[in-house]
Design a protein around this motif. Structure first.
Motif, short mmCIF file in Angstrom:
data_model
loop_
_atom_site.label_atom_id
_atom_site.label_comp_id
_atom_site.label_asym_id
_atom_site.label_seq_id
_atom_site.Cartn_x
_atom_site.Cartn_y
_atom_site.Cartn_z
N UNK A 96 106.49 45.27 -5.46
CA UNK A 96 107.36 46.44 -5.26
C UNK A 96 108.06 46.33 -3.91
N UNK A 97 109.26 46.90 -3.85
CA UNK A 97 109.99 46.96 -2.59
C UNK A 97 109.45 48.13 -1.75
N UNK A 98 109.62 48.03 -0.46
CA UNK A 98 109.14 49.08 0.43
C UNK A 98 109.81 50.43 0.13
N UNK A 103 114.70 55.46 0.04
CA UNK A 103 114.69 54.98 1.41
C UNK A 103 113.83 55.82 2.35
N UNK A 104 113.71 57.12 2.08
CA UNK A 104 113.01 58.01 3.01
C UNK A 104 111.69 58.53 2.49
N UNK A 105 111.31 58.15 1.26
CA UNK A 105 110.13 58.75 0.63
C UNK A 105 108.88 58.59 1.48
N UNK A 106 108.63 57.38 1.99
CA UNK A 106 107.40 57.14 2.73
C UNK A 106 107.49 57.56 4.20
N UNK A 107 108.61 58.17 4.57
CA UNK A 107 108.75 58.69 5.93
C UNK A 107 108.31 60.15 6.05
N UNK A 108 108.05 60.80 4.91
CA UNK A 108 107.63 62.20 4.98
C UNK A 108 106.17 62.25 5.47
N UNK A 109 105.76 63.36 6.11
CA UNK A 109 104.42 63.44 6.71
C UNK A 109 103.28 63.15 5.73
N UNK A 115 102.39 54.69 4.79
CA UNK A 115 103.35 54.02 5.67
C UNK A 115 102.62 53.15 6.70
N UNK A 116 101.51 53.64 7.23
CA UNK A 116 100.72 52.85 8.19
C UNK A 116 100.16 51.61 7.51
N UNK A 117 99.71 51.74 6.26
CA UNK A 117 99.21 50.59 5.52
C UNK A 117 100.32 49.57 5.30
N UNK A 118 101.54 50.03 5.00
CA UNK A 118 102.68 49.13 4.83
C UNK A 118 102.95 48.36 6.12
N UNK A 119 102.80 49.03 7.26
CA UNK A 119 103.00 48.35 8.54
C UNK A 119 101.95 47.27 8.76
N UNK A 161 95.11 53.18 1.08
CA UNK A 161 95.51 53.55 2.44
C UNK A 161 94.43 54.37 3.13
N UNK A 162 93.63 55.10 2.36
CA UNK A 162 92.55 55.90 2.92
C UNK A 162 91.21 55.17 2.91
#
Length: 290
Positions: A96-98, A103-109, A115-119, A161-162
């Protein structure tokens, strides 16, 4: 071991992500990378996993998340390549693409842990501990369709991620130098090391590949990797030695030379410097954790 860019974009033309249940006599021996994230779950077979400059043993039940453009390969043990073998390699791979949900879905709180796992995935993330629930969900997702499949993937990503037990695989130096920053000479050096670490490699060898004089190469390499070239090479060799020790197929003397070291005393010294254990104690520790 030539590095290949695999174009998976055509696989995603009609879907936001893809799921493949790969079953072969052995996994393809291709050292490759691609712009998609990849979540890999090993269902059958064992061997050596290469992710960036990390080399480790893999076995059934492994779950690994690989970031975009991070080189990787799963290489099965020798018996999987023997003629008329009845062994089988099987893995579920989710690509899957990021921005597969926008584009902003994983930027929400609410998505901060994913998002941290993606990093972290830029290094490669190997999840450890009890993964039974995650593997059960991963096996089920290929039976779902449309909305249910998308929600299922999001639940899997959130679960992982958790998950508290994990380790990062590749080094910061490898990841930084593999970025599109013009350091193609260092990328070629890493490829050469991964291919030839079992053999004698000198500073002059890699400096020539990088088209630099040895002094300049040493300075650049240490700045990028925060360690000298010889330290880096020894860590790669020790990583492979750990894999061989866990397989319990060879004695320590054989592993020393198979990993690229030319004498036992240096092997023991470098192994303890890297892992904190002697080879013998490393084996005892591994057995105590089984």
């Amino acid at each position: 071991m030539r590095l290949h860019l695999l174009d998976r974009s055509t696989k995603l033309n009609d879907f936001s992500f893809s799921i493949r249940n790969n079953r072969y006599p052995n996994f393809l021996k291709i050292w490759h990378y691609h712009p998609e994230f990849e979540l890999v779950t090993i269902l059958k077979s064992s061997g050596t996993r290469f992710i960036g400059d990390n080399i480790e043993q893999f076995n059934v039940g492994e779950v690994v998340l690989i970031g975009k453009n991070l080189p990787h390969m799963w290489l099965n043990d020798k018996e999987y390549f023997q003629e008329n073998t009845k062994l089988e390699a099987q893995a579920i791979a989710i690509h899957f693409k990021e921005n597969f949900l926008g584009k902003s879905f994983f930027n929400i709180p609410e998505m901060s842990v994913i998002k941290k796992m993606f990093e972290n995935a830029k290094y490669g993330v190997k999840f450890t501990g009890d993964l039974s629930l995650a593997i059960r969900w991963i096996k089920k997702i290929e039976t779902l369709k449309g909305f249910d499949k998308t929600i299922a993937l999001l639940k899997i990503l959130n679960l992982l991620a958790n998950h508290k037990d994990y380790k990062l695989l590749s080094s910061m130096g490898f990841v930084n130098s593999f970025k599109k920053t013009g350091r193609t000479n260092l990328v070629e050096v890493y490829e050469y090391i991964i291919k030839n670490f079992k053999e004698r490699i000198t500073l002059n060898d890699v400096a020539n590949i990088a088209c630099m004089n040895p002094t300049a190469f040493s300075r650049v390499f240490k700045r990028v990797n925060r360690k000298t070239f010889s330290e880096y090479l020894n860590e790669v060799r020790v990583g492979y030695a750990c894999k061989l020790l866990m397989e319990e197929k060879y004695n320590i003397s054989e592993i020393c030379f198979e990993s690229g070291f030319n004498n036992i005393s240096n092997f023991n010294r470098q192994f303890k410097k890297t892992t904190g254990y002697s080879p013998t104690n490393y084996i005892k520790r591994h057995l105590s954790l089984d």
